[in-house]
Enzyme design. Structure first.
Site, PDB file in Angstrom:
ATOM      1  N   ASP A  36      -5.659  -3.539  -2.662  1.00 40.13           N
ATOM      2  CA  ASP A  36      -4.616  -3.276  -1.614  1.00 40.13           C
ATOM      3  C   ASP A  36      -3.959  -4.553  -1.126  1.00 40.13           C
ATOM      4  O   ASP A  36      -4.882  -5.623  -0.308  1.00 40.13           O
ATOM      5  CB  ASP A  36      -5.460  -2.427  -0.338  1.00 40.13           C
ATOM      6  CG  ASP A  36      -4.234  -1.888   0.482  1.00 40.13           C
ATOM      7  OD1 ASP A  36      -3.176  -2.373   0.818  1.00 40.13           O
ATOM      8  OD2 ASP A  36      -4.617  -0.589   0.560  1.00 40.13           O
ATOM      9  N   SER A  51       0.877  -1.185   0.041  1.00 38.54           N
ATOM     10  CA  SER A  51      -0.112   0.083  -0.090  1.00 38.54           C
ATOM     11  C   SER A  51       0.956   1.289  -0.200  1.00 38.54           C
ATOM     12  O   SER A  51       1.717   1.528  -0.954  1.00 38.54           O
ATOM     13  CB  SER A  51      -1.056  -0.038   1.241  1.00 38.54           C
ATOM     14  OG  SER A  51      -1.810   0.817   0.943  1.00 38.54           O
TER      15      SER A  51
END
Length: 323
Positions: A207, A44
């Site tokens: 993610d 991320s």
């Protein structure tokens, strides 16, 4: 000289400020430059920081960029990124994301759960079922496309989760699907329910933090001797009982398991997580930009204290080739 792995966890723009503060103090006080890491694992927000390091951006310039201070004369990468227009983001409120409708699990996700139930993570699977978010993360990170080179950066591993079956994919690792760097980073940052999934080839990805906020254990078997972990979303939240605290506890439990796995493989670890002072200024909205200077300052101060402890200082000297 020790082979060193660097793990940069998720945490939004606030997490990037935390990365910058920790990495700057490691360069300034401990003499270890994160650009020299043999392998970088980014999840991320950590995928952005890792990509910038591999593009040659110094930790000190990362810190300067975070607080809009003057950059060094050499840093054309950050100057290009800073000149790009970035769409405004709505506040990130986890409860709003979780209230959105979910799709039914498809056959690939069900098949994976039945085939390897001991490795199946129900919470991670549930996150892949959230309705697509309304924000375009590829547009947010469009400037990365302007600065990426023709080849994949050396030993940069970017984690994401394949939406169809909840499986973690590590872009850049041998055997992983091919992807442009900017799309791999966008996929790693595509928070389910907030950002839209990112299409790479035949698959959509979300993610990498859906699997783990750090994904540190992927460094087992890589031949590294020391791993430096910077984990903005981990750390004990004390007695707080809100949703942000619950997320932090969950990330901390994952990190502890991953560190144990690395240590069991004979790999020494140095772990930086936010304490009470950093958590207070970080707040609950990881996309908020209002207090990044305070986050950077607190992370620099507290990381400096941790780096100065005898055991950590010894490992960092080893990482820097001074022991």
């Amino acid at each position: 000289m020790a082979r060193v792995g660097l793990v940069l966890g998720g945490g939004g723009v606030v997490g990037q400020a935390y990365h910058a503060g920790v990495l700057a103090v490691l360069q300034h006080d401990a003499g270890w430059d994160a650009r020299t890491a043999d392998v970088v694992v980014g999840t991320s927000a950590g995928s952005i920081t890792g990509t910038l390091l591999r593009a040659g951006v110094s930790p000190e310039d990362l810190a300067a960029w975070t607080v809009k201070a003057p950059l060094s004369g050499e840093d054309g990468v950050l100057r290009t990124i800073a000149s790009a227009e970035v769409p405004e983001l709505a506040p990130f409120r986890p409860l709003d994301v979780l209230r959105r409708p979910m799709r039914l699990p498809g056959p690939p996700l069900v098949a994976r759960a039945l085939a390897r139930p001991w490795r199946f993570r129900p919470l991670a699977a549930g996150m892949t079922l959230l309705a697509p978010g309304r924000h375009d993360v590829v547009a947010q990170l469009g400037a990365l496309r302007e600065v990426e080179g023709p080849d994949w950066p050396e030993s940069l591993w970017i984690t994401a989760v394949r939406r169809r079956d909840g499986r973690r994919v590590v872009f850049g690792r041998p055997g992983s699907p091919p992807a442009p760097v900017h799309l791999a980073v966008a996929a790693s940052c595509a928070v389910p329910g907030y950002f839209a999934p990112v299409q790479i080839g035949r698959h959509a990805y979300v993610d990498g933090g859906v699997h783990s906020a750090t994904n540190a254990a992927v460094l087992r078997g890589t031949g590294v001797d020391v791993v430096v972990v910077v984990a903005p979303m981990s750390g004990s939240p004390g007695w707080r009982q809100d949703l942000a605290a619950a997320m932090r506890r969950y990330a901390q439990r994952q990190l502890v398991r991953e560190v144990r796995a690395l240590e069991a493989a004979g790999i020494r670890t140095v772990v930086f997580t936010p304490g009470a002072a950093e958590q207070e200024v970080m707040g609950a909205d990881m996309m908020a930009r209002e207090r990044l200077d305070e986050v950077l300052q607190q992370s620099f101060l507290r990381a400096g204290e941790h780096a100065a402890s005898p055991e950590v200082a010894g490992l960092l000297r080893r990482a820097a080739g001074r022991d």
